[in-house]
Design a protein around this motif. Structure first.
Motif, PDB file in Angstrom:
ATOM      1  N   ALA A  19       5.978   9.053  14.684  1.00  0.00           N
ATOM      2  CA  ALA A  19       6.559   9.280  16.014  1.00  0.00           C
ATOM      3  C   ALA A  19       7.650  10.328  15.978  1.00  0.00           C
ATOM      4  O   ALA A  19       7.821  11.094  16.944  1.00  0.00           O
ATOM      5  N   GLU A  20       8.395  10.437  14.893  1.00  0.00           N
ATOM      6  CA  GLU A  20       9.490  11.398  14.822  1.00  0.00           C
ATOM      7  C   GLU A  20       8.958  12.831  14.827  1.00  0.00           C
ATOM      8  O   GLU A  20       9.513  13.705  15.523  1.00  0.00           O
ATOM      9  N   ARG A  66       9.559  15.778  17.869  1.00  0.00           N
ATOM     10  CA  ARG A  66      10.056  17.133  17.650  1.00  0.00           C
ATOM     11  C   ARG A  66       9.131  18.176  18.281  1.00  0.00           C
ATOM     12  O   ARG A  66       9.589  19.155  18.869  1.00  0.00           O
ATOM     13  N   VAL A  67       7.802  17.974  18.148  1.00  0.00           N
ATOM     14  CA  VAL A  67       6.844  18.899  18.764  1.00  0.00           C
ATOM     15  C   VAL A  67       7.017  18.918  20.278  1.00  0.00           C
ATOM     16  O   VAL A  67       7.051  19.972  20.911  1.00  0.00           O
ATOM     17  N   LEU A  68       7.142  17.747  20.878  1.00  0.00           N
ATOM     18  CA  LEU A  68       7.314  17.667  22.330  1.00  0.00           C
ATOM     19  C   LEU A  68       8.616  18.324  22.769  1.00  0.00           C
ATOM     20  O   LEU A  68       8.672  18.976  23.808  1.00  0.00           O
ATOM     21  N   ALA A  69       9.673  18.166  21.983  1.00  0.00           N
ATOM     22  CA  ALA A  69      10.961  18.762  22.319  1.00  0.00           C
ATOM     23  C   ALA A  69      10.881  20.290  22.295  1.00  0.00           C
ATOM     24  O   ALA A  69      11.417  20.973  23.168  1.00  0.00           O
TER      25      ALA A  69
END
Length: 201
Positions: free
Chosen positions: A182-183, A187-190
């Motif tokens: 999930a981490e 980061r990709v979504l951010a």
């Protein structure tokens, strides 16, 4: 943020009565939608014809970006390439109202007052490119040529956004992130959210 104006810019797939009827009930954000349907108006004149008969309010110059040939999913033929060029557009606008389809579940809903902005290339291109003609429905009160131009400039940002999203999908495979926890996905979504925010400001 307080005081921030939110404008949703959408292509022709969003040209349906229920979207605007929902806006009327909420009214917080504004809409700019490229019109697809040449609806009948209250006067009996088709929507596109009605605005095309109004006086020209301004002439705008816009740079049309280059587009490489590519094939979309579900299409058998590739879209042709387009060279970068400069276009002179005639700008018109008029107040109108969207009525529900008599065959829809919303047929008893009252018409929604909106504005229609019309952009038409004054001189067709000589290189075989498609002549630009846009009909833009908006909930923004278009009472001056300056506001009509703002509607057009806002919609025109779709060129940059669509090109960027195409790169993310085809080159960066953003729709297929190889993240195992999930981490990493967070980061990709951010990163994607930040990049898209930069493009729209």
């Amino acid at each position: 943020l307080d005081g921030t104006a939110v404008i949703h810019v959408m292509d022709r797939e969003a040209d349906f009565f229920e979207l605007f009827d929902g806006w009327r009930q909420d009214g917080r954000d504004q809409l700019i939608v490229r019109a697809k349907h040449n609806r009948q108006t209250a006067t009996g004149v088709p929507l596109f014809d009605a605005v095309a008969q109004t006086p020209v309010q301004a002439r705008l110059t816009v740079d049309i970006p280059r587009k490489s040939p590519r094939q979309k999913k579900g299409h058998t033929a590739a879209q042709p390439a387009r060279d970068k060029r400069r276009a002179e557009l005639l700008l018109r606008y008029t107040a109108t109202a969207l009525r529900p389809s008599p065959r829809s579940l919303s047929r008893d809903r009252p018409p929604v007052p909106v504005w229609l902005v019309h952009l038409q290339e004054e001189t067709p291109p000589t290189d075989g490119s498609k002549t630009i003609e846009w009909f833009l429905l908006t909930t923004l009160p278009v009472d001056t040529p300056a506001v009509a131009e703002k509607v057009f400039r806002s919609y025109a940002k779709r060129w940059r956004i669509e090109e960027w999203n195409r790169i993310l999908k085809t080159c960066c495979r953003a729709e297929e992130p190889a993240n195992r926890d999930a981490e990493c996905l967070r980061r990709v979504l951010a990163v994607n959210r930040r990049l898209n925010s930069d493009l729209t400001h």
